[in-house]
Every structure is written in C-alpha cells, then in structure tokens.
Design a protein around this motif. Structure first.
Motif, mmCIF file in Angstrom:
data_model
loop_
_atom_site.group_PDB
_atom_site.id
_atom_site.type_symbol
_atom_site.label_atom_id
_atom_site.label_comp_id
_atom_site.label_asym_id
_atom_site.label_seq_id
_atom_site.Cartn_x
_atom_site.Cartn_y
_atom_site.Cartn_z
ATOM 1 N N VAL A 71 -5.946 43.834 68.366
ATOM 2 C CA VAL A 71 -5.098 44.144 69.513
ATOM 3 C C VAL A 71 -4.811 42.846 70.255
ATOM 4 O O VAL A 71 -5.735 42.174 70.719
ATOM 5 C CB VAL A 71 -5.767 45.155 70.463
ATOM 6 C CG1 VAL A 71 -4.919 45.371 71.703
ATOM 7 C CG2 VAL A 71 -5.999 46.485 69.742
ATOM 8 N N ASN A 72 -3.535 42.481 70.304
ATOM 9 C CA ASN A 72 -3.116 41.205 70.922
ATOM 10 C C ASN A 72 -3.885 40.017 70.356
ATOM 11 O O ASN A 72 -4.303 39.119 71.094
ATOM 12 C CB ASN A 72 -3.273 41.277 72.433
ATOM 13 C CG ASN A 72 -2.100 41.993 73.086
ATOM 14 O OD1 ASN A 72 -1.442 42.820 72.464
ATOM 15 N ND2 ASN A 72 -1.839 41.690 74.346
ATOM 16 N N GLY A 73 -4.103 40.042 69.049
ATOM 17 C CA GLY A 73 -4.712 38.910 68.371
ATOM 18 C C GLY A 73 -6.219 38.870 68.356
ATOM 19 O O GLY A 73 -6.811 37.932 67.797
ATOM 20 N N SER A 74 -6.893 39.866 68.940
ATOM 21 C CA SER A 74 -8.359 39.899 68.941
ATOM 22 C C SER A 74 -8.847 41.185 68.284
ATOM 23 O O SER A 74 -8.216 42.245 68.422
ATOM 24 C CB SER A 74 -8.899 39.813 70.370
ATOM 25 O OG SER A 74 -8.571 38.565 70.961
ATOM 26 N N GLY A 112 -15.385 49.406 58.152
ATOM 27 C CA GLY A 112 -16.274 48.861 59.169
ATOM 28 C C GLY A 112 -16.965 47.600 58.690
ATOM 29 O O GLY A 112 -16.683 47.077 57.619
ATOM 30 N N LYS A 113 -17.889 47.125 59.521
ATOM 31 C CA LYS A 113 -18.700 45.944 59.194
ATOM 32 C C LYS A 113 -17.844 44.736 58.827
ATOM 33 O O LYS A 113 -18.201 43.942 57.953
ATOM 34 C CB LYS A 113 -19.666 46.262 58.051
ATOM 35 C CG LYS A 113 -20.646 47.385 58.366
ATOM 36 C CD LYS A 113 -21.553 47.035 59.530
ATOM 37 C CE LYS A 113 -22.538 48.158 59.813
ATOM 38 N NZ LYS A 113 -23.371 47.874 61.013
ATOM 39 N N SER A 114 -16.684 44.619 59.503
ATOM 40 C CA SER A 114 -15.784 43.476 59.273
ATOM 41 C C SER A 114 -15.399 43.322 57.812
ATOM 42 O O SER A 114 -15.092 42.231 57.334
ATOM 43 C CB SER A 114 -16.414 42.176 59.788
ATOM 44 O OG SER A 114 -16.633 42.235 61.174
ATOM 45 N N PHE A 115 -15.438 44.435 57.076
ATOM 46 C CA PHE A 115 -15.105 44.460 55.649
ATOM 47 C C PHE A 115 -15.918 43.424 54.876
ATOM 48 O O PHE A 115 -15.434 42.744 53.979
ATOM 49 C CB PHE A 115 -13.609 44.223 55.432
ATOM 50 C CG PHE A 115 -13.098 44.806 54.135
ATOM 51 C CD1 PHE A 115 -12.905 46.167 54.010
ATOM 52 C CD2 PHE A 115 -12.805 43.998 53.060
ATOM 53 C CE1 PHE A 115 -12.436 46.711 52.823
ATOM 54 C CE2 PHE A 115 -12.332 44.531 51.863
ATOM 55 C CZ PHE A 115 -12.156 45.894 51.748
ATOM 56 N N SER A 132 -16.638 38.278 58.593
ATOM 57 C CA SER A 132 -16.927 38.076 60.012
ATOM 58 C C SER A 132 -15.634 37.739 60.728
ATOM 59 O O SER A 132 -14.655 37.312 60.104
ATOM 60 C CB SER A 132 -17.957 36.960 60.211
ATOM 61 O OG SER A 132 -17.440 35.719 59.748
ATOM 62 N N VAL A 133 -15.622 37.954 62.033
ATOM 63 C CA VAL A 133 -14.438 37.688 62.844
ATOM 64 C C VAL A 133 -14.815 36.763 63.998
ATOM 65 O O VAL A 133 -15.992 36.603 64.328
ATOM 66 C CB VAL A 133 -13.846 39.002 63.406
ATOM 67 C CG1 VAL A 133 -13.383 39.905 62.283
ATOM 68 C CG2 VAL A 133 -14.869 39.719 64.285
ATOM 69 N N GLU A 134 -13.813 36.185 64.613
ATOM 70 C CA GLU A 134 -14.045 35.342 65.768
ATOM 71 C C GLU A 134 -14.078 36.207 67.033
ATOM 72 O O GLU A 134 -13.248 37.092 67.214
ATOM 73 C CB GLU A 134 -12.948 34.280 65.888
ATOM 74 C CG GLU A 134 -12.972 33.229 64.786
ATOM 75 C CD GLU A 134 -11.972 32.110 65.029
ATOM 76 O OE1 GLU A 134 -11.403 32.065 66.140
ATOM 77 O OE2 GLU A 134 -11.763 31.299 64.108
ATOM 78 N N LEU A 135 -15.054 35.947 67.893
ATOM 79 C CA LEU A 135 -15.175 36.658 69.158
ATOM 80 C C LEU A 135 -14.286 35.982 70.205
ATOM 81 O O LEU A 135 -13.903 34.830 70.038
ATOM 82 C CB LEU A 135 -16.640 36.654 69.600
ATOM 83 C CG LEU A 135 -17.635 37.266 68.593
ATOM 84 C CD1 LEU A 135 -19.043 37.225 69.161
ATOM 85 C CD2 LEU A 135 -17.246 38.688 68.232
ATOM 86 N N PRO A 136 -13.912 36.684 71.295
ATOM 87 C CA PRO A 136 -14.412 37.991 71.711
ATOM 88 C C PRO A 136 -13.585 39.128 71.129
ATOM 89 O O PRO A 136 -12.495 38.912 70.582
ATOM 90 C CB PRO A 136 -14.262 37.929 73.228
ATOM 91 C CG PRO A 136 -13.017 37.111 73.414
ATOM 92 C CD PRO A 136 -13.081 36.064 72.349
ATOM 93 N N GLN A 156 -21.232 42.096 67.262
ATOM 94 C CA GLN A 156 -21.345 40.749 66.724
ATOM 95 C C GLN A 156 -20.157 40.455 65.799
ATOM 96 O O GLN A 156 -19.255 41.278 65.637
ATOM 97 C CB GLN A 156 -22.672 40.609 65.969
ATOM 98 C CG GLN A 156 -23.896 40.962 66.809
ATOM 99 C CD GLN A 156 -24.041 40.074 68.037
ATOM 100 O OE1 GLN A 156 -23.770 38.881 67.982
ATOM 101 N NE2 GLN A 156 -24.476 40.663 69.149
ATOM 102 N N ASN A 157 -20.180 39.287 65.182
ATOM 103 C CA ASN A 157 -19.059 38.865 64.343
ATOM 104 C C ASN A 157 -18.784 39.813 63.176
ATOM 105 O O ASN A 157 -17.656 39.905 62.691
ATOM 106 C CB ASN A 157 -19.323 37.464 63.788
ATOM 107 C CG ASN A 157 -19.547 36.438 64.879
ATOM 108 O OD1 ASN A 157 -20.583 36.457 65.538
ATOM 109 N ND2 ASN A 157 -18.585 35.546 65.078
ATOM 110 N N GLU A 158 -19.834 40.519 62.729
ATOM 111 C CA GLU A 158 -19.676 41.390 61.560
ATOM 112 C C GLU A 158 -19.447 42.849 61.940
ATOM 113 O O GLU A 158 -19.582 43.744 61.113
ATOM 114 C CB GLU A 158 -20.923 41.291 60.668
ATOM 115 C CG GLU A 158 -22.210 41.837 61.265
ATOM 116 C CD GLU A 158 -22.914 40.875 62.194
ATOM 117 O OE1 GLU A 158 -24.015 41.199 62.657
ATOM 118 O OE2 GLU A 158 -22.354 39.794 62.470
ATOM 119 N N ASN A 159 -19.045 43.128 63.178
ATOM 120 C CA ASN A 159 -18.877 44.509 63.638
ATOM 121 C C ASN A 159 -17.428 44.892 63.933
ATOM 122 O O ASN A 159 -17.174 45.763 64.764
ATOM 123 C CB ASN A 159 -19.716 44.752 64.901
ATOM 124 C CG ASN A 159 -21.199 44.657 64.657
ATOM 125 O OD1 ASN A 159 -21.919 44.011 65.415
ATOM 126 N ND2 ASN A 159 -21.680 45.289 63.593
#
Length: 235
Positions: free
Chosen positions: A107-110, A139-142, A145-149, A179-182
């Motif tokens: 959503v809006n890049g995050s 789920g589990k960032s496939f 991992s992703v960048e927060l926030p 976290q990054n993997e969620n």
C-alpha cells in the motif's frame, strides 16, 4: 475518558480504538494501549466489557456493561494513539514467480503485515485491483523478506469494503510482531467459479461432502475455516 471517567480496559482492542478515533475525527489508529499507559489511575470506570464491531459511529453505541466500581484504585484505563495521517489507497502486488496475479500486498509502496490476514482481507484486495476473487492467501513474505516499515498492521476487513484502506487496521508503527518475513500476500483470479453444487458420500440427500463442479471443497485454508455460516449457505 467518557464524561471525565476513564474507560475500563477489559476487551479493549483495535475495533474499540478504531471507533473512538473515528468518532473524535482522526484518520485511524496507530497503537492500542492498556494498563493506564498514559498515567490514569481510578476507582471508577465507564464502558466495562466494551465490544465494538468497528462500524459504530460512537463507542457509546457499542455493547457494554454497567460502570465498574472497584474496591480500590486500579491502573486499568484503556488508551489509544490516534493518527492524522490518512492511509494510502494505492494497492499493488510485488509479483512472485512472474505471475502478475499473485504477490505480496503493498500500500503506497510499503508492505502489509500478515497478522490477522485472512480471506476477507485478501478478497477486498483482489477486487480493488480489478480481479474477480481471491484464489490463495500468501504469507511469511513468500519465503523472503521485505523492507520495513509496514503500511498496515492487523487488517480486519468485513468483506464489503471497496478499498483496503477502509478496513479496520493499525497504521504503520514499530510493532514487534511484524518482522521482515511477515508480509501478507495473495493470489487473485478472474476464473469464473462454477455453481454446480452437490453433496457426495452421505446416506441421505441432505448430507455429504461438499463438491463444486465435481471437485471437493477444502475445509481449511490460510485464515479461513469452514463453519456453520458457510454450511448454512450451502444448505
């Protein structure tokens, strides 16, 4: 506080906080607080066992019990951090495995956190992007991992929203459980579902395993589980 008296924290959750922030003219909820987080200690409380659905225009419209009078002062006041930052409405998929119909929800890049992510949330997402329905929840960032926030946390859609931003949710914060993997994801589809519904395996016409177009219906997937409401629709 209601009429100067603190609200009791029992059953205080995101839905209650969502109604309160909207009632006060804020755009959403950033954090839900309990245990007199902001310093309130009292002997007398209002709105004991408050249970909002999220659709009410005032917390006074939510089911609750009578005021609570304890025998000594307690730190049980409910609290909330509202936000003036409007939630973004630009929903996109970070595709995986070169499939433009599936990916992690942004959503809006995050990214969106998968906590409480379920079929209703995924379906609203797919329909907002022009698809017919949801096929799978991811789920589990496939596995990555992703960048927060995160942009949204604890998304709780009713199912009839036209935008993911209209669903109850927490705005981006430093929540420890995301976290990054969620990251949450979804696979959407435009394939028309069949309506040939049959019951197979029972001893009477009114019982059996549920089949759609000759294929059995799975009783559990992701955040969805077969229940009496689904069975009532089938019957």
């Amino acid at each position: 506080h209601v009429d100067g008296v603190p609200v009791y924290q029992s059953y205080w959750d995101l839905k209650n906080a969502w109604v309160l922030c909207k009632q006060l003219g804020w755009d959403g909820v950033k954090a839900v607080k309990t245990s007199s987080y902001f310093g309130t200690r009292a002997r007398y409380y209002r709105l004991y066992y408050l249970r909002c659905t999220g659709s009410e225009s005032s917390i006074l419209d939510c089911p609750h019990s009578d005021p609570y009078d304890s025998c000594y002062i307690r730190s049980y006041a409910a609290g909330v951090i509202c936000t003036t930052e409007p939630q973004g409405t630009n929903v996109t998929l970070q595709t995986v495995e070169h499939n433009t119909n599936s990916g992690l929800v942004y959503v809006n890049g995050s990214p969106v956190c998968e906590d409480k992510w379920g079929m209703l949330d995924a379906n609203v997402t797919c329909q907002q992007m022009g698809f017919g329905h949801v096929r799978h929840i991811i789920g589990k960032s496939f596995g990555g991992s992703v960048e927060l926030p995160y942009s949204m946390i604890e998304v709780e859609c009713v199912g009839d929203e036209t935008s993911l931003a209209d669903c109850i949710h927490l705005h981006a914060n430093d929540s420890y459980y995301c976290q990054n993997e969620n990251a949450a994801g979804v696979e959407c589809s435009n394939i028309t579902k069949g309506n040939n519904l049959t019951l197979i395996g029972g001893t009477t016409p009114g019982e059996g395993n549920v089949y759609i177009d000759g294929a059995p219906l799975c009783h559990k997937y992701g955040g969805w589980d077969w229940n009496w409401r689904d069975a009532d629709v089938v019957c």
